[in-house]
Design a protein around this motif. Structure first.
Motif, PDB file in Angstrom:
ATOM      1  N   UNK A   1       9.239   6.596 -12.332  1.00  0.00           N
ATOM      2  CA  UNK A   1       8.532   7.920 -11.146  1.00  0.00           C
ATOM      3  C   UNK A   1       9.594   8.682 -11.106  1.00  0.00           C
ATOM      4  N   UNK A   2       9.065  10.014 -10.544  1.00  0.00           N
ATOM      5  CA  UNK A   2       9.910  11.293 -10.364  1.00  0.00           C
ATOM      6  C   UNK A   2       9.611  11.609  -8.943  1.00  0.00           C
ATOM      7  N   UNK A   3      10.647  12.182  -8.625  1.00  0.00           N
ATOM      8  CA  UNK A   3      10.355  12.365  -7.296  1.00  0.00           C
ATOM      9  C   UNK A   3      11.015  14.030  -6.804  1.00  0.00           C
ATOM     10  N   UNK A   4      10.367  14.700  -6.139  1.00  0.00           N
ATOM     11  CA  UNK A   4      10.620  16.267  -5.305  1.00  0.00           C
ATOM     12  C   UNK A   4      10.559  15.882  -4.371  1.00  0.00           C
ATOM     13  N   UNK A   5      11.562  16.759  -3.537  1.00  0.00           N
ATOM     14  CA  UNK A   5      11.296  17.005  -1.810  1.00  0.00           C
ATOM     15  C   UNK A   5      12.013  18.243  -1.529  1.00  0.00           C
ATOM     16  N   UNK A   6      11.383  18.570  -0.407  1.00  0.00           N
ATOM     17  CA  UNK A   6      12.106  20.010  -0.307  1.00  0.00           C
ATOM     18  C   UNK A   6      11.406  20.042   1.376  1.00  0.00           C
ATOM     19  N   UNK A   7      12.615  20.477   2.400  1.00  0.00           N
ATOM     20  CA  UNK A   7      12.412  20.566   3.794  1.00  0.00           C
ATOM     21  C   UNK A   7      11.842  22.500   3.847  1.00  0.00           C
ATOM     22  N   UNK A   8      10.838  22.622   4.931  1.00  0.00           N
ATOM     23  CA  UNK A   8      10.196  23.657   4.921  1.00  0.00           C
ATOM     24  C   UNK A   8      10.282  23.703   6.459  1.00  0.00           C
ATOM     25  N   UNK A   9       9.952  25.806   6.890  1.00  0.00           N
ATOM     26  CA  UNK A   9      10.080  26.105   8.088  1.00  0.00           C
ATOM     27  C   UNK A   9       8.846  25.699   8.669  1.00  0.00           C
ATOM     28  N   UNK A  10       8.755  25.546   9.843  1.00  0.00           N
ATOM     29  CA  UNK A  10       7.335  24.458  10.879  1.00  0.00           C
ATOM     30  C   UNK A  10       6.593  25.394  10.780  1.00  0.00           C
ATOM     31  N   UNK A  11       6.119  26.485  10.006  1.00  0.00           N
ATOM     32  CA  UNK A  11       5.464  28.114  10.636  1.00  0.00           C
ATOM     33  C   UNK A  11       4.314  27.970   8.534  1.00  0.00           C
ATOM     34  N   UNK A  12       3.452  28.677   8.824  1.00  0.00           N
ATOM     35  CA  UNK A  12       2.024  29.148   8.391  1.00  0.00           C
ATOM     36  C   UNK A  12       2.777  29.383   6.984  1.00  0.00           C
TER      37      UNK A  12
END
Length: 159
Positions: A14-25
């Motif tokens: 299993x591989x995992x990636x996560x990223x927080x992103x701004x709630x914009x287009x």
């Protein structure tokens, strides 16, 4: 927007990636681009139908998080998990988490929206592309909408 990116081995296969992103287009667009790049980094060709399906699913779930799950000052979280098994096809799981728990996606309508309707096609797209999908509460607040697709067994070249 947080710039911290996590990509690491979770458990064998299993591989995992996560990223927080701004709630914009822009954040939603970046989510799609990151998913395609991550699949490529994990060995899947960016031109095959699995990668295109994954990109569409990420785009829709991220757009929904921006449009329906936005809380001012709070990012949404994109998480991608690739699980490879010896017995069957790999599973690619897309999770998009936001801070609104009172706005849950409803059941997909059997009747598609009319030609002039501007909304209502997104979950139909998710329903048709995903092997399975759903929504889960996220503690302490919010929700995670997820979708899974099966990638071809043993080969990253197709679905």
């Amino acid at each position: 927007m947080s710039q911290e990116i996590h990509s690491h081995q979770l458990v064998r296969g299993s591989l995992r990636f996560s990223q927080r992103l701004s709630p914009t287009r822009r954040g939603a667009r970046l989510a799609r681009l990151l998913a395609v790049q991550q699949l490529s980094d994990w060995g899947w060709d960016h031109r095959n139908q699995c990668t295109h399906a994954a990109a569409l699913l990420v785009a829709e779930l991220a757009a929904n998080a921006v449009q329906h799950g936005r809380v001012p000052g709070r990012d949404f979280l994109l998480t991608l998990v690739l699980t490879r098994t010896e017995a069957g096809p790999a599973v690619f799981r897309i999770e998009v988490s936001d801070c609104r728990d009172e706005r849950l996606p409803g059941p997909v309508s059997v009747t598609p929206p009319g030609a002039d309707d501007e909304h209502g096609r997104g979950l139909l797209l998710v329903e048709s592309l995903a092997t399975r999908w759903g929504v889960e509460p996220r503690h302490p607040c919010g929700k995670t909408v997820w979708a899974e697709i099966q990638l071809s067994a043993g080969s990253p070249s197709g679905c």
